[in-house]
Enzyme design. Sequence first.
Site, short mmCIF file in Angstrom:
data_model
loop_
_atom_site.label_atom_id
_atom_site.label_comp_id
_atom_site.label_asym_id
_atom_site.label_seq_id
_atom_site.Cartn_x
_atom_site.Cartn_y
_atom_site.Cartn_z
N GLY A 14 -8.36 -35.63 33.57
CA GLY A 14 -8.64 -34.20 33.43
C GLY A 14 -10.12 -33.92 33.36
O GLY A 14 -10.87 -34.59 32.65
N GLY A 19 -12.54 -31.97 29.50
CA GLY A 19 -13.02 -33.12 30.27
C GLY A 19 -14.50 -33.00 30.59
O GLY A 19 -15.28 -33.96 30.45
N GLY A 191 -13.23 -20.66 27.73
CA GLY A 191 -12.60 -22.00 27.72
C GLY A 191 -11.83 -22.28 26.45
O GLY A 191 -11.47 -23.42 26.17
N ASP A 205 0.89 -23.10 19.86
CA ASP A 205 -0.22 -24.03 19.65
C ASP A 205 -0.46 -24.26 18.16
O ASP A 205 -0.66 -25.40 17.72
CB ASP A 205 -1.47 -23.44 20.34
CG ASP A 205 -2.67 -24.34 20.24
OD1 ASP A 205 -2.75 -25.30 21.03
OD2 ASP A 205 -3.53 -24.11 19.37
N LYS A 209 -0.07 -27.86 15.93
CA LYS A 209 -1.13 -28.40 15.07
C LYS A 209 -0.64 -28.53 13.62
O LYS A 209 -0.92 -29.52 12.94
CB LYS A 209 -2.36 -27.51 15.14
CG LYS A 209 -3.03 -27.54 16.52
CD LYS A 209 -3.99 -26.40 16.69
CE LYS A 209 -4.75 -26.48 18.01
NZ LYS A 209 -5.53 -25.29 18.30
N1 NDP Z 1 -9.90 -25.90 25.63
C1 NDP Z 1 -10.01 -26.22 24.35
O1 NDP Z 1 -10.83 -25.65 23.61
C2 NDP Z 1 -9.16 -27.30 23.77
C3 NDP Z 1 -8.19 -27.94 24.50
N2 NDP Z 1 -7.44 -28.93 23.93
C4 NDP Z 1 -6.46 -29.65 24.72
O2 NDP Z 1 -7.16 -30.41 25.71
C5 NDP Z 1 -6.36 -30.53 26.89
C6 NDP Z 1 -7.16 -29.99 28.09
O3 NDP Z 1 -7.51 -28.67 27.86
P1 NDP Z 1 -8.53 -27.92 28.84
O4 NDP Z 1 -9.65 -28.80 29.21
O5 NDP Z 1 -8.83 -26.65 28.17
O6 NDP Z 1 -7.61 -27.65 30.10
P2 NDP Z 1 -8.08 -27.25 31.58
O7 NDP Z 1 -6.92 -26.52 32.16
O8 NDP Z 1 -9.40 -26.61 31.56
O9 NDP Z 1 -8.23 -28.66 32.32
C7 NDP Z 1 -7.16 -29.45 32.68
C8 NDP Z 1 -7.65 -30.54 33.64
O10 NDP Z 1 -6.59 -31.43 33.91
C9 NDP Z 1 -6.37 -31.51 35.32
N3 NDP Z 1 -4.92 -31.56 35.50
C10 NDP Z 1 -3.98 -30.77 34.92
N4 NDP Z 1 -2.76 -31.13 35.31
C11 NDP Z 1 -2.91 -32.14 36.17
C12 NDP Z 1 -2.03 -32.94 36.93
N5 NDP Z 1 -0.71 -32.75 36.90
N6 NDP Z 1 -2.55 -33.91 37.72
C13 NDP Z 1 -3.88 -34.11 37.79
N7 NDP Z 1 -4.78 -33.40 37.06
C14 NDP Z 1 -4.30 -32.42 36.29
C15 NDP Z 1 -6.97 -30.27 35.93
O11 NDP Z 1 -7.38 -30.55 37.25
P3 NDP Z 1 -8.09 -29.46 38.21
O12 NDP Z 1 -9.40 -29.16 37.51
O13 NDP Z 1 -8.28 -30.10 39.51
O14 NDP Z 1 -7.18 -28.27 38.19
C16 NDP Z 1 -8.13 -30.02 34.98
O15 NDP Z 1 -9.26 -30.73 35.39
C17 NDP Z 1 -5.07 -29.76 26.60
O16 NDP Z 1 -4.12 -30.66 26.06
C18 NDP Z 1 -5.50 -28.78 25.51
O17 NDP Z 1 -4.43 -28.36 24.69
C19 NDP Z 1 -7.62 -29.34 22.63
C20 NDP Z 1 -8.56 -28.73 21.86
C21 NDP Z 1 -9.37 -27.65 22.35
N1 LIG Z 2 -6.25 -23.10 22.83
C1 LIG Z 2 -6.62 -23.78 21.64
C2 LIG Z 2 -7.63 -24.81 21.98
C3 LIG Z 2 -7.86 -25.76 20.88
O1 LIG Z 2 -7.00 -26.41 20.36
C4 LIG Z 2 -7.20 -22.82 20.64
O2 LIG Z 2 -7.55 -21.71 21.05
O3 LIG Z 2 -7.28 -23.17 19.45
#
Ligand code: NDP
Ligand SMILES: N[C@@H](CC=O)C(=O)O
Length: 446
Positions: A14, A19, A191, A205, A209
Amino acid sequence: MADQPRVVRIGLLGLGTVGAGVVKSLKSNHQPIFEKTGCDVQVVRTLVRDPDKERAVRMDRDTLTTDGLAIVRDPAIDIVIEVIGGIEPARTLIREALRHGKHVISANKELIAKDEGVLIEYAEKNGLRLMYEASVGGGIPIVRMVETYLTANRVHAIRGILNGTCNYILTRMEEDGQSFAEALRDAQALGYAEADPESDVEGFDTAYKLSILANLAFSVPSSVFKIDRMGITKLQRVDLDIASRMGCTIKLIGEARVSEDGTVAQSVSPRMIPRTDSLATVRDVFNAVTITADVVGELSFMGRGAGELPTASAIIEDLTEILRNPTPNGRRDQDRRIVKQGEGGDHALYDTDSPRLTQGYIRMTASDWMLDHLVGHAQDVRVLSNTVGIARTDVSYCFVRGMPECAWKELMAHDSLQLAIPYDGVWPPLNSVAVEQKEAQIQRRA
Ligand SMILES: NC(=O)C1=CN([C@@H]2O[C@H](COP(=O)(O)OP(=O)(O)OC[C@H]3O[C@@H](n4cnc5c(N)ncnc54)[C@H](OP(=O)(O)O)[C@@H]3O)[C@@H](O)[C@H]2O)C=CC1
Ligand SMILES: N[C@@H](CC=O)C(=O)O
């Protein structure tokens, strides 16, 4: 420290918000990580859906792939970081990474909560670490804190704001008069929100948690599938305005507590909270959690709950922990508290015949049934309304006190009810109100 750094190769699953944050932080903090661990950490392959998409970080095109299994089975990769989210393919990829002897770090609260310890146990049985600090509270190191520093305490309760998106939306609605939709759009652009923001705003969500923390903290089992849950989608600006006039604010609160009978009651719901409560001061994307335990008393933690860098911070802290201590502590084997769905003795907050008295805020379309119900069950009902009394067409805003839990359940199923949320303040709430609206107090019927 060795002169020659040990090269540690990361497979990153990801490259979205989190990521990209991981890649940036590993670059910006390469030196401190090397100094503390002796390791030169390199992201060598990254899974994405669309390799041609514009990214927040520059990556060598050759390192991007759509083949997740190729990454987790690659013998050259030491540690896998999963930040794709959702159940599949995340679960399969994590399991496969563990099967191929790799430590795993995941930010995936949905998977960790629903998996109920199966992957964690599998990792530990195979001498590997599966770490998930970023799954709860963004940058707040709450998972490790509970796991490591509260082992000798009996934890009674966990209460807090666990979703950055909802807290951001409520803050913008309250302070800037933004609509729900505008505030959600901003949260997505920043984000903070999940790929499907329904998970945030409907309280899922927060439930994930809460369940993760409850399983770490309590000596009794609890299950995410039994959490009484309500999100913030029914809230309107008028509710926040009324809250403000009451000297309160509204927050989405996750709460888990061990009852006297040893079961765990867990709920996620918006709550009206007095400004004197420390949670009322938690604004924007911040999260805060208070844990109550028998020896230490209350412990509170606060920090940014979402966003690329706070979340990346939790992930790279997990990474340095693995680099320094690659052997699992084995706690799960001896003390596996997580139970399968349907087992255990949890109960939902309003799901019992409990006569426990509660208080709350209600927005409703007035109806005889509703009025009879409130007056018949609560010790005290106070109505704030735009018109005197309650007419059938009015929308009325009430506070009720001394209402048994079982009476809420019936009320919540009625058509006239628009919103009912717990009120966490000291009664009476109306003494400091600048009453623009007419106020009536209905006496309990004999
Ligand atoms: N955003 C936040 O503040 C937080 C998020 N999280 C957790 O972190 C994780 C990621 O969140 P976030 O970064 O926001 O999500 P995003 O949607 O921004 O990113 C997801 C990434 O995963 C890739 N992806 C998703 N599904 C697939 C698949 N089936 N095959 C290949 N690649 C895939 C996407 O690829 P592509 O870019 O090509 O679409 C993208 O790069 C989640 O579990 C979320 O709950 C936890 C804490 C905080
Ligand atoms: N979508 C979640 C991301 C972090 O866990 C939030 O808003 O808290």
